[in-house]
Design an enzyme around this catalytic site. Sequence first.
Site, PDB file in Angstrom:
ATOM      1  CG  HIS A 153      -1.975  -1.022   1.219  1.00  7.86           C
ATOM      2  ND1 HIS A 153      -2.842  -1.209   0.173  1.00  7.86           N
ATOM      3  CD2 HIS A 153      -2.293  -1.965   2.154  1.00  7.86           C
ATOM      4  CE1 HIS A 153      -3.657  -2.221   0.459  1.00  7.86           C
ATOM      5  NE2 HIS A 153      -3.337  -2.699   1.650  1.00  7.86           N
TER       6      HIS A 153
HETATM    7 ZN   LIG Z   1      -4.090  -6.921   2.770  1.00 10.14          ZN
END
Ligand SMILES: [Zn+2]
Length: 809
Positions: A224
């Site tokens: 992320h």
């Molecule tokens: Zn995840």
Amino acid sequence: MARIHPPIPEVREPRLSGDTSMRETVTPDMSAEIDHRLKIETTDEEDSEDSLLSDTSSDADDTVPKAPPGLPIAQLPTGLCYDDRMRYHAEIAATTGDNVHPEDPRRIYYIYKELCEAGLVDDETYPPMVEVPLKRIDAREATREECLLVHTPEHYDFVQSTAEMSDAQLIDLSEDPAMDSIYFNTLSFFSSKLSAGAAIETCRAVVSRQVKNAIAVIRPPGHHAEVDRTMGFCLFNNVSIASKVCQNDFGEGCRKILIVDWDVHHGNGCQKAFYDNPNVLYISLHVHMNGLFYPSGTEGDMHHCGAGAGLGKNVNIPWPTKGMGDGDYMYAFQHVVMPIATEFDPDFVIVASGFDAAAGDELGGCFVSPPCYAHMTHMLKSLAGGKIAVCLEGGYNFRAISRSALAVTRTLMGEPPDRLHATAATTSAVDTVNKVRNVQSRYWKSIYPKDPVGGIFGGERLHDIIRQWQATHLYDKYKLTQLHIYRDNVSKSFDQQVLATPNYESKKYLLIIFHDSPDLLGVGDGMTTQQKPHDTWLVDGAQSYIRWAVSHGFGVIDVNIPELITISDPNNPEYNDAEVEYASTATDIARKEGEKLAAYLWENYVEPYDFRGGTFLMGAGHAFHAVAKLVSENENVYPNLLGIIGFIATNPIRPIANPGSHWVSQWYRDNSLVFVSQVHSLWKKDGHPSKRYGKLVRSNGEVLNQMMKIHEHEVFDWIKQQIRENATDDTTEDDEDAEGSKDSDGDTIDDPVAPEQQQQQQHPAPSQGSGSGNDSSNSNSRDGPRGAGFAMSSTGSGTGGDVLMTTER
Ligand SMILES: [Zn+2]
């Protein structure tokens, strides 16, 4: 940087409470025949000069490099990178119970321990039980320069600055929403550099063939983390950094990298890092839920395919719901991941390996089993001469991630994957995969069907053509014409979707049919999206009901609910003329338009008129939702309502209930006929379904229009029975002659299959001659037999209903 030797949090001692319960699945006997089994993947080791591969070449033998003698790669060990110091990154405040952050430092320890206990690791407390144990790869801190291959200097400096902060500052920072689910302590910087460095060294070891493949059990995770910000438990993007380092270090030997991200979340950071890069193919399978699932928004949708030179090198497989399992992942691998990956023909494969799609992970809500992870690993091993590095990302259930990581590691080492339970993909997975293939077919030679070259030549949606044809056809046959819908009230998608018979409002009975669009049945050629008209059939289940109702003197309102509804919501810029699936499982915003339409029709086109006999509502398919809502939420529909007919194929069955009026459900049970496909999940549940679902009938049909065909006579009989019962209840309404006399639509007779004759054959025509003829409107009785059927047909016609009831569960 002075903190190379920080105080060490407790490590080696296995302090797992109840850890024996975590171990029941482990470690079959691995001693035998490992070498045999490894044979399957020994081919030439270096095929980076792939230019000599030609898919049309018939003399392929000449082009295949000669394999070296023996099994030089199979005999290499699998690598393992694990370093306790990656556990230093932890929450400052001691937390307990539900407050524990899911990205728990113990995650990597449990995985490591599982591998040790399986006898795969050469660890001092766990002697290996295999001939060639995992070869340890030392982690090191990634350098600033390496991190800057992906991240901005500002981002690096920010993460570095956390190492100098006070506890109070760090706690404040962790609570800052801009940090997006990150916590920090003074060692977070160190651990995250170690995590990135571990990924680098793991990948380098694989690419340089020090090991045949490897797994990196690392944290904090990375996928992320964006170029300039931390996100979703991730500080530095480990996998992206390692990719760049390998491309730099190995040049042509590691030019094309495939990143497969099977973490349940979309790896937004990886996607962005390589969005315009033609040499890094990013393929992600993740729960998307129309942008509602973390990291939310549209970036994870299937239409994000890369940009510039990287166009086509980004493949998102966005699951519309949670709950996906082995069948769905295998289907996606077999139909999207592997065909595209094979065509890309990478030099190196990295798996961004979150195990949060694993069964048991609450965050992910999916059901991927360890054998499925093994099978996916096994398929990927066929690429890049076997050069694959698996790097841990998310995954928060200790037991699930340990078992999954073990299955992956055993497969990397050469053990065949465990057998999968027989399973099939869900329809929503098949649908998603088909749509992804359609999107990707323009970038990949191997993916079919292809859109027509040059796009669609000013074509029209067949849906619109069909509706226009229906309008003409239904006008020719039954004089159906459009009811005007004020656009202020409901979506423009319902323009032309509501038709009514002439003077419907003056009839004694009214049938309102809400139905899904007709089916087009056909077999495409599989090469293109072209559909041959002569092999394609239009199946419109509603037509025979219209014909029957018209021929029996009903007024009919026919409502077609399109699959896609155009939504414009001035308060929500996301819905600016957006097309939303009516059946969407992620949002009910389109169905709300259907509800509004139903309420609008009732208010403006039904309620003001006196249908002395009564009204029937039919809901077929997803369109049933609108009917269910209408009668659940509007008590004023009941005085005039004689019954509700439903057809539920695979769509969710909607209850009809009103918390303020408990009689509603009982009324529904007594005055409905709801056909539910035999394949519907309703029948798999134990016990009796609630009466809120109406009078349920198990249908042998599976497809909506098929069901509507199979049961039409049962429905006709039931309608007649409902009318008869109502008429008996209320003798003032017992003017059965009325139908004949009211029905002045002589043009309905010209239907080639005279419906009234059918009716008469099956249900002997009742006397239409009660002769009263006292109905007000017209006394024209030439069409008498039509419609005279219900009120008096006391013989025979009721049996359908009775039979149905016995089949009910
Ligand atoms: Zn995840």
